[in-house]
Enzyme design. Structure first.
Site, mmCIF file in Angstrom:
data_model
loop_
_atom_site.group_PDB
_atom_site.id
_atom_site.type_symbol
_atom_site.label_atom_id
_atom_site.label_comp_id
_atom_site.label_asym_id
_atom_site.label_seq_id
_atom_site.Cartn_x
_atom_site.Cartn_y
_atom_site.Cartn_z
ATOM 1 N N PRO A 256 0.813 -1.279 -0.035
ATOM 2 C CA PRO A 256 0.005 0.047 -0.112
ATOM 3 C C PRO A 256 0.788 1.193 -0.198
ATOM 4 O O PRO A 256 1.822 1.427 0.969
ATOM 5 C CB PRO A 256 -0.794 -0.138 1.426
ATOM 6 C CG PRO A 256 -0.654 -1.647 1.471
ATOM 7 C CD PRO A 256 0.625 -2.053 1.370
ATOM 8 N N GLU A 257 0.438 2.301 -1.087
ATOM 9 C CA GLU A 257 1.232 3.426 -1.096
ATOM 10 C C GLU A 257 0.446 4.393 -0.517
ATOM 11 O O GLU A 257 -0.742 4.512 -0.023
ATOM 12 C CB GLU A 257 1.874 3.690 -2.325
ATOM 13 C CG GLU A 257 2.595 2.575 -3.063
ATOM 14 C CD GLU A 257 3.953 2.542 -2.269
ATOM 15 O OE1 GLU A 257 4.435 3.657 -1.427
ATOM 16 O OE2 GLU A 257 4.700 1.632 -2.298
ATOM 17 N N ARG B 111 1.725 -10.882 6.074
ATOM 18 C CA ARG B 111 3.358 -10.989 6.175
ATOM 19 C C ARG B 111 3.746 -10.087 7.425
ATOM 20 O O ARG B 111 4.871 -10.373 8.103
ATOM 21 C CB ARG B 111 4.003 -10.190 4.943
ATOM 22 C CG ARG B 111 3.574 -10.936 3.838
ATOM 23 C CD ARG B 111 4.155 -10.219 2.361
ATOM 24 N NE ARG B 111 5.615 -10.369 2.669
ATOM 25 C CZ ARG B 111 6.567 -10.053 1.769
ATOM 26 N NH1 ARG B 111 6.209 -9.356 0.682
ATOM 27 N NH2 ARG B 111 8.011 -10.330 1.671
#
Length: 271
Positions: free
Chosen positions: A2-3, A111
């Site tokens: 996600p940016e 993760r």
């Protein structure tokens, strides 16, 4: 990963269900994230949420005594689910916030590179105080970026992706901005003229603003579903298109690696 546009979309999607409501229950099923979830988070039960804002890729949730900072890491997402789903959680649904708005804010992260942190000051803390300006702010302009780049030998793409220079210009957006500005991503930042830097600043702002605007169309579906805004339905000029034809000149796009990330550019259009 996600940016900035994805994080901004997430912030907008959850804000109205958090601001002004009470955090009634905190359920931490897995607290070993990038940094361990501290006891301060559990102590937030019963407190009212005063605001929800964003700084760089952090979502800041304000309480009376300080701020909870969400960071989505590489694979994290926040979504709103119904109370009936409280016991229907998956292996990677690590944290639930049960809200007086009638929704549950659920953090999902396969993760576990994301984080939920506690700080008393939203600016003066070890996570945020070293960061550069927001790319859509007035502080980020040609004069700033040009001055910051003088004497810098790092490739311009690496330079603009440095969060100490400017926050939120992730790999997708760096590729696209450099293409639109006609700048080769391998040129040392310090060798780019002020006129070309002006074009780059303009396109960084345009690309990010467009991505956020497109993300806004997903807000009506944010409650429920998988809660992931994704990377939006962008018409990408270069990112992910190595070996294909340039949309401007029909030449073959070149793909290289910079800092372990894919860089795609047009050798003819980007000088």
């Amino acid at each position: 990963m996600p940016e900035l546009p994805e994080v901004e979309t997430t912030k907008r999607g959850i804000e109205s269900y958090l601001k002004g409501y009470t955090l009634e229950t905190v359920k931490i099923r897995q607290g070993r994230l990038r940094w361990p979830v501290g006891e301060e988070i559990q102590a937030l039960e019963g407190q009212v949420i005063k605001s929800v804002t964003r700084r760089a890729k952090y979502i800041l949730v304000e309480f009376e005594a300080g701020y909870a900072l969400w960071h989505l890491g590489m694979s994290g997402s926040l979504r709103l689910v119904e109370p009936s789903e409280v016991e229907n959680f998956g292996k990677h649904d690590h944290i639930d916030w049960e809200l007086s708005s009638g929704k549950i804010l659920r953090y999902h992260d396969p993760r576990r590179f994301g984080a939920l942190l506690w700080v008393e000051d939203p600016v003066d803390n070890n996570y945020i105080n070293h960061l550069g300006p927001e790319p859509l702010s007035d502080e980020f302009d040609t004069a700033y970026l040009y001055e910051k780049s003088r004497g810098r030998k790092a490739p311009i793409k690496t330079f603009i992706m440095d969060g100490k220079v400017v926050v939120g210009v992730g790999n997708i957006y760096a590729n696209e901005s450099l293409f639109l500005a006609g700048i080769n991503p391998t040129i040392p930042a310090g060798k780019i003229s002020k006129a070309r830097m002006e074009k780059l600043v303009l396109h960084i702002k345009q690309v990010l603003a467009a991505a956020i605007e497109q993300g806004g169309t997903t807000l009506r579906d944010f409650v429920g579903g998988d809660g992931k805004p994704g990377y939006f339905a962008q018409q990408l000029n270069v990112y992910g298109r190595g070996g294909e034809e340039c949309v401007v000149c029909d030449k073959t796009l070149k793909e290289i690696r910079q800092g372990q990330r894919a860089t795609v550019y047009c050798p003819a259009c980007q000088k």
